[in-house]
Design an enzyme around this catalytic site. Sequence first.
Site, PDB file in Angstrom:
ATOM      1  N   ASN A 118      29.259  43.619  21.343  1.00  0.00           N
ATOM      2  CA  ASN A 118      29.013  44.949  20.446  1.00  0.00           C
ATOM      3  C   ASN A 118      30.266  44.999  19.884  1.00  0.00           C
ATOM      4  O   ASN A 118      31.683  44.984  20.231  1.00  0.00           O
ATOM      5  CB  ASN A 118      28.981  45.986  21.330  1.00  0.00           C
ATOM      6  CG  ASN A 118      27.579  45.950  22.044  1.00  0.00           C
ATOM      7  OD1 ASN A 118      26.614  45.145  21.577  1.00  0.00           O
ATOM      8  ND2 ASN A 118      27.526  46.287  23.281  1.00  0.00           N
ATOM      9  N   GLN A 124      30.201  49.376  20.877  1.00  0.00           N
ATOM     10  CA  GLN A 124      31.381  48.884  21.577  1.00  0.00           C
ATOM     11  C   GLN A 124      31.831  50.281  22.320  1.00  0.00           C
ATOM     12  O   GLN A 124      32.650  51.062  21.746  1.00  0.00           O
ATOM     13  CB  GLN A 124      32.373  48.146  20.691  1.00  0.00           C
ATOM     14  CG  GLN A 124      33.387  47.716  21.525  1.00  0.00           C
ATOM     15  CD  GLN A 124      34.578  46.767  20.501  1.00  0.00           C
ATOM     16  OE1 GLN A 124      34.372  47.015  19.347  1.00  0.00           O
ATOM     17  NE2 GLN A 124      35.712  46.188  21.023  1.00  0.00           N
ATOM     18  N   HIS A 146      29.635  39.537  26.085  1.00  0.00           N
ATOM     19  CA  HIS A 146      28.664  39.672  27.283  1.00  0.00           C
ATOM     20  C   HIS A 146      28.051  38.432  27.358  1.00  0.00           C
ATOM     21  O   HIS A 146      27.426  37.952  26.779  1.00  0.00           O
ATOM     22  CB  HIS A 146      27.621  40.709  26.865  1.00  0.00           C
ATOM     23  CG  HIS A 146      28.254  42.209  26.863  1.00  0.00           C
ATOM     24  ND1 HIS A 146      28.478  43.015  27.979  1.00  0.00           N
ATOM     25  CD2 HIS A 146      28.912  42.688  25.686  1.00  0.00           C
ATOM     26  CE1 HIS A 146      28.814  44.157  27.317  1.00  0.00           C
ATOM     27  NE2 HIS A 146      29.103  43.952  26.205  1.00  0.00           N
ATOM     28  N   ASP A 162      30.511  42.505  35.279  1.00  0.00           N
ATOM     29  CA  ASP A 162      30.359  43.730  34.614  1.00  0.00           C
ATOM     30  C   ASP A 162      29.949  44.671  35.874  1.00  0.00           C
ATOM     31  O   ASP A 162      28.970  44.355  36.282  1.00  0.00           O
ATOM     32  CB  ASP A 162      29.063  43.885  33.672  1.00  0.00           C
ATOM     33  CG  ASP A 162      29.310  45.001  32.625  1.00  0.00           C
ATOM     34  OD1 ASP A 162      29.506  44.889  31.698  1.00  0.00           O
ATOM     35  OD2 ASP A 162      29.186  46.131  33.280  1.00  0.00           O
ATOM     36  N   ILE A 163      30.727  45.748  35.969  1.00  0.00           N
ATOM     37  CA  ILE A 163      30.236  46.536  37.208  1.00  0.00           C
ATOM     38  C   ILE A 163      29.058  47.425  37.076  1.00  0.00           C
ATOM     39  O   ILE A 163      28.720  48.133  37.973  1.00  0.00           O
ATOM     40  CB  ILE A 163      31.491  47.637  37.401  1.00  0.00           C
ATOM     41  CG1 ILE A 163      32.255  48.235  36.044  1.00  0.00           C
ATOM     42  CG2 ILE A 163      32.595  46.893  38.301  1.00  0.00           C
ATOM     43  CD1 ILE A 163      33.037  49.479  36.638  1.00  0.00           C
ATOM     44  N   HIS A 199      35.200  41.889  24.049  1.00  0.00           N
ATOM     45  CA  HIS A 199      34.606  41.211  25.349  1.00  0.00           C
ATOM     46  C   HIS A 199      33.238  40.564  25.002  1.00  0.00           C
ATOM     47  O   HIS A 199      32.420  41.341  24.433  1.00  0.00           O
ATOM     48  CB  HIS A 199      34.487  42.191  26.603  1.00  0.00           C
ATOM     49  CG  HIS A 199      33.801  43.519  26.098  1.00  0.00           C
ATOM     50  ND1 HIS A 199      34.685  44.680  25.599  1.00  0.00           N
ATOM     51  CD2 HIS A 199      32.570  44.009  26.457  1.00  0.00           C
ATOM     52  CE1 HIS A 199      33.673  45.420  25.139  1.00  0.00           C
ATOM     53  NE2 HIS A 199      32.738  45.272  25.744  1.00  0.00           N
TER      54      HIS A 199
END
Length: 134
Positions: A85, A92, A100, A29-30, A98
């Site tokens: 989410n 979300q 996490h 994750d960025i 996705h």
Amino acid sequence: MDCIFCKIINKEIPNYTVYEDENVLAFLDIFPCALGHTVVIPKKHFETPLEMSVDEYKNYSVGVQAALQKVNSTLKPAGFNVGWNQNKVAGQAVSHLHTHIIPRFEGDGGGSMHSIIKNQGEKTVQEVYELFKN
Ligand code: AMP
Ligand code: ZN
């Protein structure tokens, strides 16, 4: 479709890949919540698991577990919070499913799933259970 995660799958946007197989891509994750925060996405666009067939969901779950194993063996955290989410109301922001994978470390100051919401609603547990009958 203008989906940032589909663009990552199509290699139009770079990513820091952690794990990949036929069905999933897992990448860092960025904007990480924790060291090693990883997201796992299905290669085919789905907004939520509710649109997936049983086999698509199984394949996705197998990929999530493999990514979890990779993060675990590489970073050796003390634990994880893992989940997604689902829909805007639940936070979300990217409408491509996705999961996490959030590694947890002793003394990192984070909470548990229970810190997401504290609002049990206006029904008792017994009343909610009645809704599931039939
Ligand atoms: P959510 O709020 O569950 O939709 O989470 C979306 C996540 O995607 C956030 O944690 C973002 O930091 C992450 N994200 C968005 N764009 C990228 C990207 N290009 N590469 C990696 N992670 C991203
Ligand atoms: Zn997508």
